[in-house]
Enzyme design. Structure first.
Site, PDB file in Angstrom:
ATOM      1  N   ARG A  19      -3.106  -5.458  -6.030  1.00 21.65           N
ATOM      2  CA  ARG A  19      -2.709  -4.082  -5.746  1.00 21.65           C
ATOM      3  C   ARG A  19      -1.163  -4.086  -6.765  1.00 21.65           C
ATOM      4  O   ARG A  19      -1.137  -2.943  -7.448  1.00 21.65           O
ATOM      5  CB  ARG A  19      -2.351  -3.755  -4.470  1.00 21.65           C
ATOM      6  CG  ARG A  19      -3.689  -3.525  -3.447  1.00 21.65           C
ATOM      7  CD  ARG A  19      -3.378  -2.938  -2.241  1.00 21.65           C
ATOM      8  NE  ARG A  19      -2.771  -1.513  -2.164  1.00 21.65           N
ATOM      9  CZ  ARG A  19      -2.214  -0.973  -1.033  1.00 21.65           C
ATOM     10  NH1 ARG A  19      -2.061  -1.609  -0.074  1.00 21.65           N
ATOM     11  NH2 ARG A  19      -1.732   0.538  -1.273  1.00 21.65           N
ATOM     12  N   CYS A  33       6.060  -2.030   0.577  1.00 15.95           N
ATOM     13  CA  CYS A  33       4.623  -2.353   0.392  1.00 15.95           C
ATOM     14  C   CYS A  33       3.783  -1.145   0.070  1.00 15.95           C
ATOM     15  O   CYS A  33       4.295  -0.307  -0.570  1.00 15.95           O
ATOM     16  CB  CYS A  33       4.149  -3.067   1.969  1.00 15.95           C
ATOM     17  SG  CYS A  33       4.735  -1.941   3.298  1.00 15.95           S
TER      18      CYS A  33
END
Length: 279
Positions: free
Chosen positions: A175, A234
């Site tokens: 990611r 995050c």
């Protein structure tokens, strides 16, 4: 800063006197509520706390898991039996993300004695800990949140810290690199951020690595021993809390960007970097 407690130490503590306030924060991203799993088996005396409804506010411009309203969070904690003088232990299903979010939120709200059960419920059962079923109805607590006890970053703060300090991206490396993005509208990372997946904070059994190992890991990522200028983000401020916890175990204070990539990527004016380098 209070951080973690082992299953063995928690069992000994519970056997020696009044138990701490126990919060079951089991949570599965995009999965069902943990309430059914809690009812089927939890540490005796624990109360279920819903991450989506009680440890975060409604999703929106501030990301998928913004800070909860102080009144909502305070009521949830009082319902769970938490007082200002309580010893509090939080646990989840083992990954540590949700428990760390509960730990961080309580500490941010001014509670001074909060620990995470290292390894979560799997560590408890592996150590021979028994489970109770049904619901727990503790006496009502008196905790009143006083937000601001831990540092928080907004998007501008995160952008600045990525240039002037160390901003850690706690998501999976794919990611970060922008190869996949299952949840947010844009792939990639905040320019200047360093990839630091939370999985690398754990041993194979799901417990946190030692303070020495964690300190070595963070030093290799560019974090100074005194922790000066460190932030974490995050996807939505949940797994990053586990990174803040790991940093605390290593003796390093860090700020949390609660909105994280879900807030950042929703703003078309915010740039996104891709690839394995900070950018």
């Amino acid at each position: 800063m209070n951080t973690i407690v082992s299953a063995a130490d928690l069992a000994a503590e519970m056997g020696a006197g009044p138990a701490p306030a126990l919060l079951d924060v089991r949570y599965e991203r995009a999965g069902p509520s943990g309430r059914a799993a809690y009812a089927a088996g939890h540490i005796a005396g624990a109360v279920y706390v819903d991450l989506e409804a009680e440890l975060a506010g409604p999703a929106g411009a501030g990301g998928r898991h913004p800070l909860p309203e102080a009144a909502v969070f305070g009521e949830a904690m009082r319902r769970a039996g938490v007082s200002g003088s309580s010893r509090v232990v939080v646990y989840d299903g083992g990954q540590g993300w949700a428990a760390a979010r509960a730990w961080w939120t309580l500490r941010w709200a001014g509670h001074g004695d909060v620990r995470v059960l290292d390894g979560g419920l799997p560590a408890w059962t592996a150590a021979g800990g028994e489970l109770a079923t049904g619901q727990t109805a503790p006496g009502r607590g008196d905790f009143t949140p006083e937000p601001g006890a831990l540092p928080v970053l907004d998007a501008d703060d995160a952008a600045t810290l990525a240039r002037t300090g160390v901003l850690l991206d706690a998501r999976a490396a794919a990611r970060y690199r922008g190869e996949v993005e299952p949840l947010d509208p844009v792939a990639g990372h905040i320019p200047g951020a360093v990839s630091a997946p939370t999985a690398e904070n754990l041993r194979p059994d799901g417990t946190l690595r030692s303070a020495r190992e964690l300190a070595g890991r963070f030093a290799a990522l560019g974090v100074a021993a005194d922790g000066g200028g460190v932030g974490v983000y995050c996807g939505s401020g949940v797994s990053a809390a586990q990174q803040v916890l790991a940093l605390a175990v290593a003796g390093i204070d860090a700020a949390l960007y609660v909105g994280s990539w879900s807030e950042w990527s929703a703003d078309p004016a915010r740039p996104a970097a891709t690839g394995s380098q900070p950018g």
